[in-house]
Design an enzyme around this catalytic site. Structure first.
Site, mmCIF file in Angstrom:
data_model
loop_
_atom_site.group_PDB
_atom_site.id
_atom_site.type_symbol
_atom_site.label_atom_id
_atom_site.label_comp_id
_atom_site.label_asym_id
_atom_site.label_seq_id
_atom_site.Cartn_x
_atom_site.Cartn_y
_atom_site.Cartn_z
ATOM 1 N N GLU A 311 8.238 -22.754 58.925
ATOM 2 C CA GLU A 311 8.847 -22.989 59.962
ATOM 3 C C GLU A 311 9.454 -24.234 60.065
ATOM 4 O O GLU A 311 10.437 -24.787 60.525
ATOM 5 C CB GLU A 311 7.612 -23.348 61.027
ATOM 6 C CG GLU A 311 8.038 -23.425 62.391
ATOM 7 C CD GLU A 311 8.202 -24.971 62.866
ATOM 8 O OE1 GLU A 311 8.829 -25.088 63.851
ATOM 9 O OE2 GLU A 311 7.863 -25.650 62.006
ATOM 10 N N HIS A 410 4.467 -35.097 61.236
ATOM 11 C CA HIS A 410 5.128 -35.244 60.408
ATOM 12 C C HIS A 410 5.101 -36.463 59.276
ATOM 13 O O HIS A 410 5.938 -36.909 58.841
ATOM 14 C CB HIS A 410 6.812 -34.963 60.682
ATOM 15 C CG HIS A 410 6.742 -33.633 61.011
ATOM 16 N ND1 HIS A 410 8.572 -33.342 61.531
ATOM 17 C CD2 HIS A 410 6.483 -32.599 61.380
ATOM 18 C CE1 HIS A 410 8.449 -32.185 61.963
ATOM 19 N NE2 HIS A 410 7.185 -31.638 61.842
HETATM 20 ZN ZN LIG Z 1 4.952 -27.111 63.747
#
Ligand SMILES: [Zn+2]
Length: 453
Positions: A311, A410
């Site tokens: 993804e 992230h």
């Molecule tokens: Zn994600």
């Protein structure tokens, strides 16, 4: 975007059996959840799971094995994925002061020359401001794309800086780009993420810098001085490699070829162990299947868990699933994705035909005790399931309280400690109840108009 809150009434009332099943699911999951233990193994023992990495392959093998041992019919379905490797990364201000920068390469970036890239910096607040500078002020420079991100809702509009920044900077002759991290917390963390190049433009190195470093560069530049930065990035893109989606069925008792998909993405970024993005979603899917199986709740239709690969930097898993199963999508009655962290559940987003939101809201009314009793219409419900829109599949997103999601998203701090076991269990219960009732209830959700591929 259309935001519509809908009440809990609809024509197709839930049955007493469906209500009783929902109570059993909630009772069992909130008392004796294994979701956190699943997530602990995935994050602490397997670790980071960037596409093409050893961690990603270990995650495929372990989840398939675990789902099989939990009694599901599990398999892997091949997808080819990009293979980007980070390598080393350093950066520093060399003039008018000497100071290190907290930075990290953006996923997909090319590296710098081995000796590094030394260039003066020019700052722009956003892509329009960058374009307004024109080539005269940008050529030969490293562009600092600055911005103000305050809340989670800013992520969508600002992500174009990270995704498109290198393209727009290269178009004006820049030699590199630094994007202020997309984050809601100043913890001097660099937050990576996917970026793009355009074939006919120079592939300039691109990195995210911590908010504090973007502020320092801004103050130095505001003083009117020439500010120089040196970057050394050794990241590179290798040939695509074979990987897989993990697919596991709880086979339906009456209409096994009709399918409710519940999913999350198995890959993560490489800086941490991907606990909130999206290990939490993976744990919700695996736990939902385990729990329904353990309770002996076998619905009319098949509930299929799909752990999508890639993804983060390619969507190959989501696209691959929809393409490989295109002939069967007419019998996919819903696809649900969880990919917004591990905060307490808040409800569902719905991409469906007329009446779909009301039908989902009625099922969600069973989830009042965990706070997931709302449904609202949306045009998008998750990256991995989005390609199924081409087959007219109703799409649902299980939403979490994302207030702190972008504090860690992230970054090197996306680790297990950010997840509260009870909130993870509430999410797993919400997913299991929604999946069970969608798979059991006689009527199916009104389908959205198929999207053009
Ligand atoms: Zn994600």
């Amino acid at each position: 975007m259309l935001l519509m809150l809908v009440g809990v009434r609809s024509d197709a009332a839930l049955t007493a059996e469906e209500r009783a099943a929902a109570e059993r699911i909630l009772g069992a999951e909130l008392v004796d959840s294994q979701a956190f233990a699943i997530l602990e193994h995935l994050t602490d023992r397997i670790g980071a799971r960037l596409s093409g990495s050893v961690g990603a392959e270990r995650a495929v093998a372990w989840t398939a094995e675990r789902l099989t041992s939990d009694g599901l019919r599990a398999r892997t379905e091949k997808v080819m994925v990009p293979h980007w490797v980070r390598g080393g990364e350093t950066g520093e201000i060399t003039a008018p002061i000497a100071a290190p920068l907290a930075l990290t390469a953006l996923g997909g970036s090319d590296g710098t020359p081995e000796k590094g890239l030394l260039a003066p910096v020019v700052e722009a607040f956003g892509l329009d401001a960058l374009k307004a500078l024109g080539p005269g002020k940008v050529r030969g420079r490293i562009v600092l794309l600055n911005h103000t991100m305050n809340v989670a809702a800013d992520y969508g509009p600002l992500s174009s800086l990270r995704v498109q920044g290198a393209i727009e900077a290269a178009r004006l002759g820049a030699v590199g780009v630094l994007v202020r991290s997309l984050s809601t917390l100043d913890a001097r963390l660099a937050h990576t993420g996917m970026m793009r190049y355009e074939k006919d433009l120079s592939h300039i190195p691109a990195a995210a810098v911590a908010a504090e470093d973007a502020d320092l560069l801004h103050r130095l530049l505001a003083n009117g001085e020439t500010v120089e930065v040196r970057l050394r990035l050794t990241c590179r893109t290798l040939p695509d490699v074979e990987s897989a989606n993990v697919v596991a069925d709880l086979v339906g008792r009456e209409r096994p070829d009709e399918v409710v998909v519940i999913g999350a993405h198995l890959d993560s970024w490489d800086l941490a162990t991907g606990a909130i993005d999206d290990g939490a979603g993976v744990a919700m899917v695996m736990e939902s299947l385990r729990l329904l199986r353990a309770l002996g709740l076998q619905p009319r239709r098949t509930i299929r868990g799909v752990l999508y690969m890639n993804e983060e930097n390619g969507d190959r898993g989501g696209e691959g699933y929809a393409a490989d199963h295109a002939p069967q999508l007419a019998r996919h009655v819903a696809a649900l994705e969880a990919d917004s962290g591990a905060g307490r559940p808040t409800g569902f987003t719905v991409v469906g035909g007329d009446g779909a939101v009301a039908a989902v809201a009625e099922i969600a009314s069973l989830l009042q005790s965990v706070g997931a009793d709302s449904a609202r219409a949306e045009t998008y419900a998750g990256t991995d399931i989005d390609p199924m829109r081409q087959g007219g599949v109703p799409l649902l997103g299980l939403r979490q309280d994302a207030t702190h999601y972008f504090d860690w998203h992230h970054s090197a701090a996306d680790t297990l400690d950010k997840v509260k076991p009870n909130e993870l269990a509430m999410n797993a219960a919400a997913m299991a109840v929604m999946a069970y009732v969608l798979a059991e209830h006689d009527a199916t959700l009104p389908r959205p108009a198929p999207a053009q591929p």
